[in-house]
Design an enzyme around this catalytic site. Structure first.
Site, mmCIF file in Angstrom:
data_model
loop_
_atom_site.group_PDB
_atom_site.id
_atom_site.type_symbol
_atom_site.label_atom_id
_atom_site.label_comp_id
_atom_site.label_asym_id
_atom_site.label_seq_id
_atom_site.Cartn_x
_atom_site.Cartn_y
_atom_site.Cartn_z
ATOM 1 N N ASP A 118 -11.954 61.491 79.108
ATOM 2 C CA ASP A 118 -12.573 61.669 78.607
ATOM 3 C C ASP A 118 -13.921 61.882 78.997
ATOM 4 O OD1 ASP A 118 -13.768 59.966 75.650
ATOM 5 O OD2 ASP A 118 -14.818 58.672 77.388
ATOM 6 N N SER A 119 -14.473 62.656 78.405
ATOM 7 C CA SER A 119 -16.020 63.261 78.115
ATOM 8 C C SER A 119 -17.166 62.998 77.612
ATOM 9 C CB SER A 119 -15.310 64.707 78.640
ATOM 10 O OG SER A 119 -15.096 65.249 77.483
ATOM 11 N N ASN A 132 -5.805 68.607 71.385
ATOM 12 C CA ASN A 132 -6.972 69.835 70.817
ATOM 13 C C ASN A 132 -6.705 71.084 72.038
ATOM 14 O OD1 ASN A 132 -8.936 71.297 72.056
ATOM 15 N ND2 ASN A 132 -10.217 69.463 72.018
ATOM 16 N N HIS A 186 -17.874 70.656 83.249
ATOM 17 C CA HIS A 186 -17.350 69.328 84.197
ATOM 18 C C HIS A 186 -15.478 69.557 84.362
ATOM 19 C CE1 HIS A 186 -18.032 69.909 79.800
ATOM 20 N NE2 HIS A 186 -17.676 68.517 79.759
ATOM 21 N N GLY A 242 -19.469 71.678 70.626
ATOM 22 C CA GLY A 242 -20.446 70.154 70.613
ATOM 23 C C GLY A 242 -21.348 70.490 70.548
HETATM 24 P P1 IMP Z 1 -13.609 63.846 73.815
HETATM 25 O O1 IMP Z 1 -13.169 63.947 75.349
HETATM 26 O O2 IMP Z 1 -12.653 64.808 73.801
HETATM 27 O O3 IMP Z 1 -13.121 62.536 73.132
HETATM 28 O O4 IMP Z 1 -15.142 64.270 74.254
HETATM 29 C C1 IMP Z 1 -16.160 63.845 74.046
HETATM 30 C C2 IMP Z 1 -17.193 64.777 73.028
HETATM 31 O O5 IMP Z 1 -18.203 65.065 74.628
HETATM 32 C C3 IMP Z 1 -17.115 66.212 72.700
HETATM 33 O O6 IMP Z 1 -16.311 65.624 71.438
HETATM 34 C C4 IMP Z 1 -18.314 66.225 71.985
HETATM 35 O O7 IMP Z 1 -19.380 65.659 71.785
HETATM 36 C C5 IMP Z 1 -19.118 66.244 74.316
HETATM 37 N N1 IMP Z 1 -18.825 67.317 74.922
HETATM 38 C C6 IMP Z 1 -17.488 67.307 75.889
HETATM 39 N N2 IMP Z 1 -17.543 68.375 76.904
HETATM 40 C C7 IMP Z 1 -18.711 69.132 76.384
HETATM 41 C C8 IMP Z 1 -18.828 70.763 76.479
HETATM 42 O O8 IMP Z 1 -18.122 71.146 77.120
HETATM 43 N N3 IMP Z 1 -18.828 70.933 75.478
HETATM 44 C C9 IMP Z 1 -19.892 70.548 75.050
HETATM 45 N N4 IMP Z 1 -19.357 69.292 74.207
HETATM 46 C C10 IMP Z 1 -19.030 68.469 75.158
#
Ligand code: IMP
Length: 215
Positions: free
Chosen positions: A84-85, A19, A195, A168
């Protein structure tokens, strides 16, 4: 950060993401560490990693460890970071949580996912609409030692989508302290309080400490 025998025996940091937005953010935050930071692609690593953990910590560590393992076979001395989030909604027992990206299907537009979440909270009063974005950063050092940092930003699920920034779930995440939705924040402001920004800052402190301890 040039200790030849300690855990910081690393020439660079590799961040496990494809990303570009995340890469820009981490490069800005980590700029003063004095180590080059590469994405997986820049490091020539192309791997599909199944995020099958049940916690943010597990998933971040699964990603960082898989890449660290690969680097070992290539004899590359790098610190691997992965994140991871996700969004935890208290009224929905912390869903979508670690499934945030996959919620209702990876390819479902966020306008649909967001509308569905608002619908599930129909009639739920403000005080029960509490939610948070959580981010965990995992680090694996060349000597195998591991660390994680975690940060969150607290808010509430709104009653409609608002704002054009972010991505998101930002358009439904209301920040009472700021009186606005996450998607209404300017990008620099979001990075400062988010976060992910806070978990990265904490990881930077961990990396600095690790460097000092090996001196
Ligand atoms: P990953 O950490 O890239 O696997 O993403 C986790 C998912 O959490 C993202 O695709 C979003 O759906 C959501 N997400 C995580 N951080 C944010 C943020 O800052 N804004 C909005 N959605 C978030």
């Amino acid at each position: 950060m040039d200790r030849r025998n300690g855990q910081m025996k690393a020439d660079k940091i590799i961040f496990a993401t494809g990303n570009a937005d995340k890469m820009r953010e981490i490069q800005m935050i980590m700029a003063d560490l004095g180590l080059g930071i590469q994405s997986m692609k820049e490091a020539g690593i192309d791997m599909e990693i199944a995020e099958n953990g049940t916690t943010f910590e597990e998933n971040a560590m699964i990603k960082a460890s898989a890449i660290a393992q690969e680097l070992k076979t290539r004899n590359v001395q790098a610190i691997v970071l992965a994140d991871d989030s996700g969004l935890e909604i208290d009224y929905l027992d912390k869903a979508p949580g670690v499934y945030s990206a996959r919620y209702m299907g990876e390819d479902t537009p966020y306008s649909v996912k967001n509308a569905n979440l608002i619908k599930q909270l129909e009639g739920v009063p403000d005080e029960k609409r509490t939610a948070r974005f959580v981010c965990v950063i995992a680090a694996v050092f060349p000597d195998g030692s591991r660390y994680t940092t975690r940060a969150a930003i607290e808010g509430r699920i709104g009653y409609e989508e608002r704002g054009q920034n972010g991505f998101g779930y930002d358009p439904i995440f209301f920040l009472p302290e700021y009186g606005m939705y996450s998607a209404e924040l300017a990008p620099e402001e979001k990075n400062r309080i988010s976060h992910r920004g806070k978990a990265l800052e904490e990881m930077k402190r961990v990396l600095k400490r690790a460097a000092e301890e090996t001196i």
